[in-house]
Write an enzyme that holds these catalytic residues in place. Structure first.
Site, PDB file in Angstrom:
ATOM      1  N   LYS A 199      16.182  -3.710  -3.742  1.00 12.28           N
ATOM      2  CA  LYS A 199      17.472  -3.186  -4.212  1.00 12.28           C
ATOM      3  C   LYS A 199      18.619  -4.073  -3.738  1.00 12.28           C
ATOM      4  O   LYS A 199      18.684  -4.431  -2.559  1.00 12.28           O
ATOM      5  CB  LYS A 199      17.684  -1.774  -3.690  1.00 12.28           C
ATOM      6  CG  LYS A 199      16.774  -0.762  -4.323  1.00 12.28           C
ATOM      7  CD  LYS A 199      17.062   0.628  -3.797  1.00 12.28           C
ATOM      8  CE  LYS A 199      15.968   1.571  -4.211  1.00 12.28           C
ATOM      9  NZ  LYS A 199      14.668   1.246  -3.590  1.00 12.28           N
ATOM     10  N   CYS A 234      11.122   5.269 -17.675  1.00 16.71           N
ATOM     11  CA  CYS A 234      10.479   5.291 -16.353  1.00 16.71           C
ATOM     12  C   CYS A 234      10.059   3.890 -15.883  1.00 16.71           C
ATOM     13  O   CYS A 234       9.377   3.160 -16.611  1.00 16.71           O
ATOM     14  CB  CYS A 234       9.252   6.189 -16.414  1.00 16.71           C
ATOM     15  SG  CYS A 234       8.340   6.198 -14.867  1.00 16.71           S
ATOM     16  N   ARG A 250       7.838   3.313 -13.783  1.00 14.41           N
ATOM     17  CA  ARG A 250       6.370   3.282 -13.639  1.00 14.41           C
ATOM     18  C   ARG A 250       5.684   3.723 -14.924  1.00 14.41           C
ATOM     19  O   ARG A 250       4.618   4.351 -14.891  1.00 14.41           O
ATOM     20  CB  ARG A 250       5.930   4.158 -12.468  1.00 14.41           C
ATOM     21  CG  ARG A 250       6.654   3.788 -11.227  1.00 14.41           C
ATOM     22  CD  ARG A 250       5.900   3.879  -9.951  1.00 14.41           C
ATOM     23  NE  ARG A 250       6.773   3.310  -8.959  1.00 14.41           N
ATOM     24  CZ  ARG A 250       7.692   3.993  -8.276  1.00 14.41           C
ATOM     25  NH1 ARG A 250       7.786   5.298  -8.425  1.00 14.41           N
ATOM     26  NH2 ARG A 250       8.486   3.370  -7.438  1.00 14.41           N
ATOM     27  N   ASP A 263      17.801  -3.095  -8.969  1.00 11.35           N
ATOM     28  CA  ASP A 263      16.530  -3.461  -8.334  1.00 11.35           C
ATOM     29  C   ASP A 263      16.158  -4.834  -8.875  1.00 11.35           C
ATOM     30  O   ASP A 263      15.922  -4.982 -10.086  1.00 11.35           O
ATOM     31  CB  ASP A 263      15.459  -2.409  -8.673  1.00 11.35           C
ATOM     32  CG  ASP A 263      14.652  -2.026  -7.444  1.00 11.35           C
ATOM     33  OD1 ASP A 263      14.331  -2.938  -6.655  1.00 11.35           O
ATOM     34  OD2 ASP A 263      14.348  -0.834  -7.287  1.00 11.35           O
ATOM     35  N   ARG A 311       9.323   0.194   5.977  1.00 10.19           N
ATOM     36  CA  ARG A 311       9.075   1.394   5.173  1.00 10.19           C
ATOM     37  C   ARG A 311       8.194   1.046   3.981  1.00 10.19           C
ATOM     38  O   ARG A 311       8.168  -0.117   3.545  1.00 10.19           O
ATOM     39  CB  ARG A 311      10.390   2.017   4.688  1.00 10.19           C
ATOM     40  CG  ARG A 311      11.294   1.054   3.937  1.00 10.19           C
ATOM     41  CD  ARG A 311      12.760   1.473   4.078  1.00 10.19           C
ATOM     42  NE  ARG A 311      13.655   0.611   3.307  1.00 10.19           N
ATOM     43  CZ  ARG A 311      14.133  -0.540   3.746  1.00 10.19           C
ATOM     44  NH1 ARG A 311      13.779  -1.009   4.930  1.00 10.19           N
ATOM     45  NH2 ARG A 311      14.956  -1.244   3.006  1.00 10.19           N
ATOM     46  N   CYS A 322       3.486  13.633 -13.726  1.00  8.83           N
ATOM     47  CA  CYS A 322       4.865  14.143 -13.631  1.00  8.83           C
ATOM     48  C   CYS A 322       4.929  15.433 -14.437  1.00  8.83           C
ATOM     49  O   CYS A 322       4.094  15.666 -15.307  1.00  8.83           O
ATOM     50  CB  CYS A 322       5.850  13.154 -14.243  1.00  8.83           C
ATOM     51  SG  CYS A 322       5.883  11.582 -13.395  1.00  8.83           S
ATOM     52  N   ASP A 355      16.067  -0.271 -14.964  1.00  8.93           N
ATOM     53  CA  ASP A 355      15.145  -1.408 -14.781  1.00  8.93           C
ATOM     54  C   ASP A 355      14.668  -1.938 -16.130  1.00  8.93           C
ATOM     55  O   ASP A 355      14.476  -1.155 -17.075  1.00  8.93           O
ATOM     56  CB  ASP A 355      13.923  -0.973 -13.955  1.00  8.93           C
ATOM     57  CG  ASP A 355      14.304  -0.627 -12.530  1.00  8.93           C
ATOM     58  OD1 ASP A 355      15.226  -1.269 -11.994  1.00  8.93           O
ATOM     59  OD2 ASP A 355      13.678   0.288 -11.960  1.00  8.93           O
ATOM     60  N   ARG A 366       7.038  -3.431   0.629  1.00 14.88           N
ATOM     61  CA  ARG A 366       7.964  -4.523   0.289  1.00 14.88           C
ATOM     62  C   ARG A 366       8.967  -4.754   1.418  1.00 14.88           C
ATOM     63  O   ARG A 366       9.246  -5.872   1.782  1.00 14.88           O
ATOM     64  CB  ARG A 366       8.693  -4.160  -1.002  1.00 14.88           C
ATOM     65  CG  ARG A 366       9.853  -5.070  -1.328  1.00 14.88           C
ATOM     66  CD  ARG A 366      10.384  -4.802  -2.713  1.00 14.88           C
ATOM     67  NE  ARG A 366       9.341  -4.987  -3.709  1.00 14.88           N
ATOM     68  CZ  ARG A 366       9.311  -4.359  -4.881  1.00 14.88           C
ATOM     69  NH1 ARG A 366      10.253  -3.509  -5.194  1.00 14.88           N
ATOM     70  NH2 ARG A 366       8.337  -4.579  -5.739  1.00 14.88           N
ATOM     71  N   TYR A 367       9.511  -3.681   1.923  1.00 13.48           N
ATOM     72  CA  TYR A 367      10.542  -3.791   2.965  1.00 13.48           C
ATOM     73  C   TYR A 367       9.857  -3.773   4.327  1.00 13.48           C
ATOM     74  O   TYR A 367       8.731  -3.277   4.475  1.00 13.48           O
ATOM     75  CB  TYR A 367      11.531  -2.636   2.838  1.00 13.48           C
ATOM     76  CG  TYR A 367      12.237  -2.592   1.500  1.00 13.48           C
ATOM     77  CD1 TYR A 367      13.251  -3.492   1.192  1.00 13.48           C
ATOM     78  CD2 TYR A 367      11.864  -1.665   0.530  1.00 13.48           C
ATOM     79  CE1 TYR A 367      13.895  -3.452  -0.045  1.00 13.48           C
ATOM     80  CE2 TYR A 367      12.502  -1.621  -0.702  1.00 13.48           C
ATOM     81  CZ  TYR A 367      13.513  -2.513  -0.985  1.00 13.48           C
ATOM     82  OH  TYR A 367      14.141  -2.482  -2.206  1.00 13.48           O
ATOM     83  N   CYS A 411      10.018  10.623 -18.461  1.00 11.39           N
ATOM     84  CA  CYS A 411      11.296  10.029 -18.845  1.00 11.39           C
ATOM     85  C   CYS A 411      11.011   8.727 -19.581  1.00 11.39           C
ATOM     86  O   CYS A 411      10.211   7.912 -19.112  1.00 11.39           O
ATOM     87  CB  CYS A 411      12.135   9.732 -17.603  1.00 11.39           C
ATOM     88  SG  CYS A 411      12.071  11.061 -16.381  1.00 11.39           S
TER      89      CYS A 411
HETATM   90  S1  SF4 Z   1      11.160   8.577 -13.824  1.00 14.22           S
HETATM   91 FE1  SF4 Z   1       8.956   8.256 -14.162  1.00 14.22          FE
HETATM   92  S2  SF4 Z   1       7.996   8.928 -12.254  1.00 14.22           S
HETATM   93 FE2  SF4 Z   1      10.044   9.803 -12.296  1.00 14.22          FE
HETATM   94  S3  SF4 Z   1       9.811  11.837 -13.230  1.00 14.22           S
HETATM   95 FE3  SF4 Z   1      10.371  10.416 -14.868  1.00 14.22          FE
HETATM   96  S4  SF4 Z   1       8.408   9.760 -15.701  1.00 14.22           S
HETATM   97 FE4  SF4 Z   1       7.960  10.647 -13.714  1.00 14.22          FE
END
Ligand code: SF4
Length: 491
Positions: free
Chosen positions: A445, A238, A240, A438, A222, A231, A401, A218-219, A235
């Protein structure tokens, strides 16, 4: 002359040997489909390609000299992952070095109660922690007093972003109170099934900016490299959520995909640094990670690497001495660690960050601002100050997000500004992260900071300090602040 004839004899012997050996392997190749993997041949593998390599290795083992150039097989000199893994396994010390890791008292009583018979050595083994993750409704119900909302939400969950909590991280949670901050971030509730305004599965349009498998470009200089879908814990907010912990087994890395990503990076000389993320790259085994970092460091135009991870917080036992030695081989290497709450700052985490910092890895933190969890200066201040004590420089505070089902976690943007204002000047600037949103749709960002410019009075810029007092700064010729109408500027 005598020397040359001895050499010629030896080369002739080598050729005879190789020819004989090739014949034997060709016969084995014909038998391969019949022998299958029981005899150590990989099913579906390219036998013809690999047997020549095997032949060379054996010839080298018996002869001090490599075979003649004419019989040497041309091959890509870059190490292949399987070879790197095998070489590392061969070089590994026969005996595992003892893992000395602290265990805080709360955690110790937790594992004695819920994982009786588990030794401290097992508890401190990161692979044991990964295997013993709390992943099912039964696992959860065995440990937590689930409220009805949690129970029903977990029961009906399907798809990606499953429940996954390391026993260590669970030991930091309140077993009875469903409102406890760490528990709220990892045990789903019914709110996760609601769709708020502007929410999407991929709000940052990462899929749109994917230039090669796993590479989000995107940038300008980088890229983000999504190395795995696994993972150690999941979370509930998340970004993703759509890709991590996919059903049917967490996404397994594919060497072919990594190779495609590496080829892209080799071709794009404008890329100066790569952020390895996922999933969590530190859930990869040592050998795979070493191999991947080595391949990336071999790309001349990549100036440095970064790893984004939550592992030092939720699985600090992963920060083994051998991992740290591997990471230190690939400097310059930076690390951004995902922290949420001061209750994460345990002796285990202190040990993990100390090991990383001692290895010369600059550590930064990333924190997502979460409603009712850490959206309070009384929570963020000790977290940021505690990070500095552990040699982690607060880097980003993110607005949550708008992923689908995350409205219950999201604060207003003003709340983030209020928190930054509560830090700025009240504690060292080192403890003040950048507050960022974001931008949905792939805007990247956007940093947002409290406005300390009050206005302008002629040649003076009027500035407000952290206590609210206004000061004049001589700024002849400047125009900053002139658009602001305020009472002080008029005085
Ligand atoms: S935020 Fe998403 S990618 Fe990061 S540790 Fe938690 S579940 Fe995994």
């Amino acid at each position: 002359m005598e020397m040359w004839s001895r050499r010629a004899r030896r080369e002739t012997c080598t050729q005879i040997y190789l020819t004989t050996f090739d014949k034997a392997l060709n016969i084995a190749g014909l038998l391969h489909p019949l022998m299958g993997s029981r005899w150590g041949f990989r099913e579906g593998g390219n036998f013809g390609a690999s047997h020549r390599t095997m032949g060379l290795q054996i010839a080298r083992g018996r002869e001090a000299k490599p075979p003649l150039r004419s019989v040497r097989t041309k091959r890509d000199s870059r190490p292949r992952l399987q070879e790197a893994t095998e070489a590392a396994a061969a070089a590994a010390p026969a005996k595992k070095s003892a893992l000395r890791f602290p265990v805080n008292p709360q955690t110790k009583s937790f594992y004695k109660r819920f994982f009786p018979g588990t030794s401290t050595a097992e508890w401190n083994d990161w692979r044991w922690q990964m295997r013993a993750r709390i992943r099912t409704l039964d696992d959860l119900a065995r440990i937590f007093h689930l409220c009805d909302d949690e129970y029903q939400a977990v029961k009906k969950h399907t798809g990606s972003l499953p429940v996954g909590i390391t026993p260590y991280y669970a030991s930091l949670m309140d077993l009875k109170d469903a409102r406890e901050p760490l528990r709220r971030t990892h045990i789903m509730t019914g709110d996760e099934y609601l769709r708020g305004p502007g929410e999407a599965d991929d709000p940052l349009a990462e899929d749109h900016d994917t230039a090669a498998p796993g590479i989000v470009h995107r940038y300008p200089d980088r890229v983000l490299f999504l190395t795995t879908g696994t993972c150690s814990t999941y979370c509930r907010y998340c970004t993703r959520a759509r890709v991590v912990g996919n059903p049917g087994g967490e996404y397994q890395f594919s060497t072919r995909q990594w190779e495609q990503a590496l080829t892209y990076l080799e071709q794009h000389t404008e890329v100066r640094d790569v952020l390895l993320s996922g999933g969590d790259p530190l859930t990869l085994g040592d050998e795979k990670l070493d191999w991947l970092l080595g391949r990336l460091r071999a790309i001349k135009h990549l100036e440095f690497l970064r790893i984004g991870t939550k592992v030092p917080v939720v699985l600090p036992q992963r920060i083994t001495k051998s991992l740290v030695n591997i990471l230190a081989k690939h400097h310059p290497l930076w690390m951004s660690i995902h922290f949420t709450h001061p209750s994460e700052l345990t002796p285990e985490v202190s040990e993990a960050t100390a090991r990383l910092a001692d290895a010369g890895i600059p550590l930064g933190s990333q924190t997502v601002l979460l409603k009712g969890i850490n959206d309070d200066i009384a929570v963020i201040m000790p977290l940021m100050q505690g990070l500095l004590k552990r040699r982690v420089r607060p880097y980003y505070l993110y607005q949550c997000d708008p992923i689908r089902g995350s409205a219950h976690f999201r604060t207003t943007v003003e709340k983030g500004l209020e928190i930054i204002q509560g830090l700025r000047g009240h504690t060292t600037g080192y403890a003040t992260p950048i507050f960022a949103v974001d931008a949905p749709g792939g805007g990247g960002k956007v940093q947002i900071a409290p406005d300390f410019i009050v206005g302008r009075d002629g040649n003076d810029l009027l500035l407000r300090n952290f206590e609210g007092a206004v000061y004049r700064y001589p700024d002849p010729g400047g125009t900053l602040g002139s658009g602001k109408s305020n009472r002080l500027a008029a005085e």
